[in-house]
Scaffold this active site. Structure first.
Site, mmCIF file in Angstrom:
data_model
loop_
_atom_site.group_PDB
_atom_site.id
_atom_site.type_symbol
_atom_site.label_atom_id
_atom_site.label_comp_id
_atom_site.label_asym_id
_atom_site.label_seq_id
_atom_site.Cartn_x
_atom_site.Cartn_y
_atom_site.Cartn_z
ATOM 1 N N ILE A 194 39.835 47.526 43.543
ATOM 2 C CA ILE A 194 39.800 47.736 44.989
ATOM 3 C C ILE A 194 40.790 48.859 45.241
ATOM 4 C CG2 ILE A 194 40.220 46.722 47.255
ATOM 5 C CD1 ILE A 194 39.569 43.986 46.057
ATOM 6 N N LYS B 265 42.746 40.015 43.685
ATOM 7 C CA LYS B 265 43.164 41.409 43.840
ATOM 8 C C LYS B 265 44.611 41.467 43.387
ATOM 9 C CE LYS B 265 43.785 45.291 46.977
ATOM 10 N NZ LYS B 265 43.801 45.794 48.362
ATOM 11 N N THR C 64 44.568 48.176 54.168
ATOM 12 C CA THR C 64 44.215 49.584 54.339
ATOM 13 C C THR C 64 43.514 49.820 55.671
ATOM 14 O OG1 THR C 64 44.022 49.869 51.946
ATOM 15 C CG2 THR C 64 42.924 51.508 53.305
ATOM 16 N N TYR D 249 44.891 37.551 47.038
ATOM 17 C CA TYR D 249 45.479 38.885 47.115
ATOM 18 C C TYR D 249 46.966 38.745 46.840
ATOM 19 C CZ TYR D 249 46.387 43.500 49.363
ATOM 20 O OH TYR D 249 46.765 44.791 49.644
#
Length: 307
Positions: free
Chosen positions: A216, A176, A60, A148
């Site tokens: 998240i 995540k 992001t 992730y």
């Protein structure tokens, strides 16, 4: 319906990752340089809204388009503005040695809560290759790792059995989860060794309802107090409150990913927080049509939350 049995051996690491984490955008000025003043104000505003912590230099934050010295400068600003709140730091790369070396360099400068580590992009290693990659880095990591799993960006999925093997390593503490397989998510939560965080914003409700540690969520840059309340309500099993908030936020969440993240979120932040609506090429700002739909969804949700 009987309650789903959960592990009686939940890792003590679970509490270190609970709650709502914001994967920060990186504001740019009109010349595409990092706008540190805007970043400082954004972090301060989010900190005051009750978030658990921040993720800096993640997808992001357009980290792949930042030079290492720019990432370091972003981290300087984020840590200065975050106060006592913890910060996870995104690190990625194709080879374990340089990735671990970058982690060691960063840990000398910053109090890293955890490193957010995806599989290497483009290469698409086998599951054994992924296992070797993560374990080699974990053996050298100066701080805990939050893996992730994001196959839409990396081209490879960390399969459930691989994650269960990786959970045995004491440095690998969290996930995540953008894997898109709710049954696997439930299995990992029930296993209890990894703190599972919803990484797809549309999966916040089911992941936390199943016992996930937190989320998240890029869309939580917007209407942040409502997202904080949602995550708290799910953690405390206040289902009706959580459901009401979720129904209000769902349309906005969907539109935040109608075009490539973080373009939609940045478009609204430009209206609300005074950031320039700038992304670093080859990323491109959200279309005017989506920006209008986002604004309408935001105002609608804001009005519903005020009732």
């Amino acid at each position: 319906m009987p309650a789903i049995a959960q592990s009686q051996h939940r890792s003590p690491h679970h509490e270190a990752y609970q709650g709502l984490w914001i994967p920060l955008v990186t504001p740019f000025n009109k010349q595409e340089a990092v706008d540190h003043g805007a970043l400082q104000r954004l972090v301060a505003r989010l900190r005051g809204a009750g978030v658990r912590g921040f993720v800096a230099c993640g997808s992001t934050g357009e980290a792949a388009l930042l030079e290492p010295q720019e990432q370091d400068a972003v981290l300087d600003t984020v840590y200065a503005a975050a106060g006592a709140l913890p910060v996870m730091v995104g690190v990625s790369g194709p080879r374990p040695g340089p990735v671990a070396a970058r982690m060691q360099e960063l840990a000398k400068r910053f109090p890293v809560h955890a490193f957010l580590l995806p599989p290497p992009s483009y290469i698409r290693p086998s599951q054994q290759g992924l296992l070797n990659f993560f374990l080699q880095i974990a053996d050298q990591a100066p701080a805990p790792l939050a893996l992730y799993d994001v196959p839409s960006r990396t081209g490879v999925k960390i399969e459930l059995q691989t994650l269960l093997q990786l959970a045995e390593h004491p440095r690998i503490q969290a996930l995540k989860d953008c894997g898109g397989q709710l049954q696997a998510t439930q299995t990992l939560i029930n296993d209890g060794r990894l703190a599972v965080l919803a990484g797809d914003d549309h999966a916040i409700f089911p992941t936390l309802a199943l016992g996930g540690a937190g989320a998240i969520a890029a869309s939580a840059h917007l209407l942040t107090p409502a997202f904080v309340q949602l995550v708290a309500a799910l953690a405390e099993e206040r289902t009706e409150t959580a459901r009401r908030l979720w129904l209000v936020l769902t349309r906005l969440i969907g539109l935040c990913f109608a075009e490539t993240n973080p373009a939609p979120v940045k478009a609204l932040l430009a209206r609300l927080d005074g950031l320039h609506n700038e992304l670093r090429a080859p990323l491109h700002p959200a279309s005017p049509e989506l920006e209008q739909r986002l604004w309408e969804a935001y105002r609608q949700a804001e009005a519903q939350l005020a009732v």
